[in-house]
Design a protein around this motif. Sequence first.
Motif, PDB file in Angstrom:
ATOM      1  N   ARG A  51      -7.138   2.288 -16.270  1.00  0.00           N
ATOM      2  CA  ARG A  51      -6.119   1.184 -16.010  1.00  0.00           C
ATOM      3  C   ARG A  51      -4.814   1.998 -15.584  1.00  0.00           C
ATOM      4  N   TRP A  52      -3.904   1.542 -14.987  1.00  0.00           N
ATOM      5  CA  TRP A  52      -2.749   2.204 -14.324  1.00  0.00           C
ATOM      6  C   TRP A  52      -1.711   1.370 -14.945  1.00  0.00           C
ATOM      7  N   GLN A  53      -1.099   1.998 -16.117  1.00  0.00           N
ATOM      8  CA  GLN A  53       0.074   1.454 -16.813  1.00  0.00           C
ATOM      9  C   GLN A  53       1.387   2.118 -16.353  1.00  0.00           C
ATOM     10  N   HIS A  54       2.085   1.600 -15.261  1.00  0.00           N
ATOM     11  CA  HIS A  54       3.278   2.384 -14.787  1.00  0.00           C
ATOM     12  C   HIS A  54       4.399   2.002 -15.605  1.00  0.00           C
ATOM     13  N   PRO A  55       4.882   3.103 -15.998  1.00  0.00           N
ATOM     14  CA  PRO A  55       6.466   2.672 -16.706  1.00  0.00           C
ATOM     15  C   PRO A  55       7.367   1.490 -16.344  1.00  0.00           C
ATOM     16  N   GLU A  56       7.415   1.473 -14.996  1.00  0.00           N
ATOM     17  CA  GLU A  56       8.567   0.832 -14.374  1.00  0.00           C
ATOM     18  C   GLU A  56       7.602  -0.618 -13.772  1.00  0.00           C
ATOM     19  N   ARG A  57       6.586  -0.439 -13.070  1.00  0.00           N
ATOM     20  CA  ARG A  57       6.001  -1.581 -12.609  1.00  0.00           C
ATOM     21  C   ARG A  57       5.122  -2.351 -13.427  1.00  0.00           C
ATOM     22  N   GLY A  58       4.855  -1.820 -14.810  1.00  0.00           N
ATOM     23  CA  GLY A  58       3.864  -2.309 -15.631  1.00  0.00           C
ATOM     24  C   GLY A  58       2.356  -2.410 -15.384  1.00  0.00           C
ATOM     25  N   LEU A  59       1.328  -2.973 -15.810  1.00  0.00           N
ATOM     26  CA  LEU A  59       0.105  -2.867 -15.402  1.00  0.00           C
ATOM     27  C   LEU A  59      -0.333  -3.225 -14.203  1.00  0.00           C
ATOM     28  N   ILE A  60      -0.917  -2.278 -13.251  1.00  0.00           N
ATOM     29  CA  ILE A  60      -1.168  -2.627 -11.793  1.00  0.00           C
ATOM     30  C   ILE A  60      -2.727  -2.726 -11.947  1.00  0.00           C
ATOM     31  N   SER A  61      -3.352  -3.626 -11.384  1.00  0.00           N
ATOM     32  CA  SER A  61      -4.699  -4.146 -11.156  1.00  0.00           C
ATOM     33  C   SER A  61      -5.518  -3.171 -10.645  1.00  0.00           C
ATOM     34  N   PRO A  62      -6.699  -2.822 -11.118  1.00  0.00           N
ATOM     35  CA  PRO A  62      -7.397  -1.710 -10.416  1.00  0.00           C
ATOM     36  C   PRO A  62      -8.138  -2.445  -9.186  1.00  0.00           C
ATOM     37  N   GLY A  63      -8.282  -3.650  -9.168  1.00  0.00           N
ATOM     38  CA  GLY A  63      -8.432  -4.413  -8.018  1.00  0.00           C
ATOM     39  C   GLY A  63      -7.656  -4.071  -6.872  1.00  0.00           C
ATOM     40  N   LEU A  64      -6.384  -3.822  -7.223  1.00  0.00           N
ATOM     41  CA  LEU A  64      -5.303  -3.410  -6.137  1.00  0.00           C
ATOM     42  C   LEU A  64      -5.358  -2.009  -5.700  1.00  0.00           C
ATOM     43  N   GLY A  99       2.082  12.212 -14.753  1.00  0.00           N
ATOM     44  CA  GLY A  99       2.613  11.530 -15.753  1.00  0.00           C
ATOM     45  C   GLY A  99       1.906  10.904 -16.848  1.00  0.00           C
ATOM     46  N   SER A 100       0.568  11.081 -16.641  1.00  0.00           N
ATOM     47  CA  SER A 100      -0.550  10.434 -17.407  1.00  0.00           C
ATOM     48  C   SER A 100      -0.163   8.738 -17.611  1.00  0.00           C
ATOM     49  N   HIS A 101      -0.102   8.418 -16.570  1.00  0.00           N
ATOM     50  CA  HIS A 101       0.088   6.851 -16.611  1.00  0.00           C
ATOM     51  C   HIS A 101      -1.114   5.946 -16.321  1.00  0.00           C
ATOM     52  N   TYR A 102      -2.185   6.873 -15.985  1.00  0.00           N
ATOM     53  CA  TYR A 102      -3.401   6.048 -15.938  1.00  0.00           C
ATOM     54  C   TYR A 102      -4.184   6.174 -17.130  1.00  0.00           C
ATOM     55  N   VAL A 103      -4.633   5.190 -17.823  1.00  0.00           N
ATOM     56  CA  VAL A 103      -5.084   5.165 -19.307  1.00  0.00           C
ATOM     57  C   VAL A 103      -6.483   4.799 -19.137  1.00  0.00           C
ATOM     58  N   VAL A 104      -7.282   5.377 -19.921  1.00  0.00           N
ATOM     59  CA  VAL A 104      -8.597   5.225 -20.038  1.00  0.00           C
ATOM     60  C   VAL A 104      -9.113   4.208 -21.177  1.00  0.00           C
ATOM     61  N   HIS A 105      -9.879   3.142 -20.913  1.00  0.00           N
ATOM     62  CA  HIS A 105     -10.143   2.143 -21.993  1.00  0.00           C
ATOM     63  C   HIS A 105     -11.975   2.520 -21.971  1.00  0.00           C
ATOM     64  N   GLU A 116       0.784  -1.150  -0.199  1.00  0.00           N
ATOM     65  CA  GLU A 116      -0.019   0.127   0.072  1.00  0.00           C
ATOM     66  C   GLU A 116       0.755   1.265   0.057  1.00  0.00           C
ATOM     67  N   HIS A 117       1.989   1.119   0.768  1.00  0.00           N
ATOM     68  CA  HIS A 117       2.949   2.416   0.845  1.00  0.00           C
ATOM     69  C   HIS A 117       3.641   2.569  -0.617  1.00  0.00           C
ATOM     70  N   GLU A 118       3.992   1.555  -1.130  1.00  0.00           N
ATOM     71  CA  GLU A 118       4.632   1.622  -2.454  1.00  0.00           C
ATOM     72  C   GLU A 118       3.533   2.587  -3.800  1.00  0.00           C
ATOM     73  N   ILE A 119       2.385   1.964  -3.457  1.00  0.00           N
ATOM     74  CA  ILE A 119       1.114   2.381  -4.275  1.00  0.00           C
ATOM     75  C   ILE A 119       0.670   3.939  -4.131  1.00  0.00           C
ATOM     76  N   GLU A 120       0.938   4.273  -2.764  1.00  0.00           N
ATOM     77  CA  GLU A 120       0.687   5.726  -2.412  1.00  0.00           C
ATOM     78  C   GLU A 120       1.816   6.403  -2.802  1.00  0.00           C
ATOM     79  N   SER A 121       3.036   6.007  -2.673  1.00  0.00           N
ATOM     80  CA  SER A 121       4.297   6.855  -2.902  1.00  0.00           C
ATOM     81  C   SER A 121       4.233   7.049  -4.741  1.00  0.00           C
ATOM     82  N   MET A 122       3.572   6.269  -5.404  1.00  0.00           N
ATOM     83  CA  MET A 122       3.598   6.453  -6.894  1.00  0.00           C
ATOM     84  C   MET A 122       2.440   7.100  -7.542  1.00  0.00           C
ATOM     85  N   MET A 123       1.044   7.321  -6.619  1.00  0.00           N
ATOM     86  CA  MET A 123      -0.207   7.759  -7.412  1.00  0.00           C
ATOM     87  C   MET A 123      -0.159   8.918  -8.018  1.00  0.00           C
ATOM     88  N   THR A 124       0.517   9.943  -7.373  1.00  0.00           N
ATOM     89  CA  THR A 124       0.480  11.360  -7.683  1.00  0.00           C
ATOM     90  C   THR A 124       1.376  11.747  -8.717  1.00  0.00           C
TER      91      THR A 124
END
Length: 213
Positions: free
Chosen positions: A43-56, A17-23, A4-12
């Motif tokens: 959908r969250w397409q992070h450049p380093e972590r890849g696709l992060i599930s919305p369920g997460l 950076g427009s890493h959130y993609v709308v399908h 959870e801490h890692e996700i919160e550190s990357m979210m802003t």
Amino acid sequence: MLTEHEIESMMTTSLSGSHYVVHFQPQYSHSTKMLIGAEALVRWQHPERGLISPGLFIPIFEKNGFITKLDFYVFRKVCAFLRSCIDKKLPLVPIAVNFSRHDIFEPNFVERLEAIRLEYDIPVRCIRLEITESAIAGETARINTVIEKLHDHGYIVEMDDFGSGYSSLNVLKDIDLDILKIDMKFLSKEVHSNRGGMILSSVIRMARWLQMP
């Protein structure tokens, strides 16, 4: 495994950076087989972590309040997409955008929506607003006030995941909704019998009765 801490550190930074993609998930008429709408899914397409599930990440964002920034980001992206379609003279179908409980009860929720829609000059008929059944639990009066304001501006309001909770009949009775979206789990255990179909038919009849003058 992301904490959870890692996700919160990357979210802003991911938002800027427009890493959130709308399908866009298409919606078809069962009777005509024609495309009649779409639902915007983030959908969250992070450049380093890849696709992060919305369920997460969605439950974490709902917990820390970041979901409101993300939802309005998606709404702006949808308006920009619709503006592009209009400028290219492409045929349009309504697009539904999800909003959480946190968003709906923001003091200036409707005003913020309208400011973005008007900025892109999008006809209100091209946008539908979607809320979940769980978002209105115990807040009937407040949610009806918001829906009334949305209706005043011409928005169509959808209820997602209808039937997933225990307040479904109260929702039909008390909330002034335009469209019900039945939760798939509502029917999943009834695939080998006709009970699910019978219940679904009854819900449809009740919804239609409530719309009669």
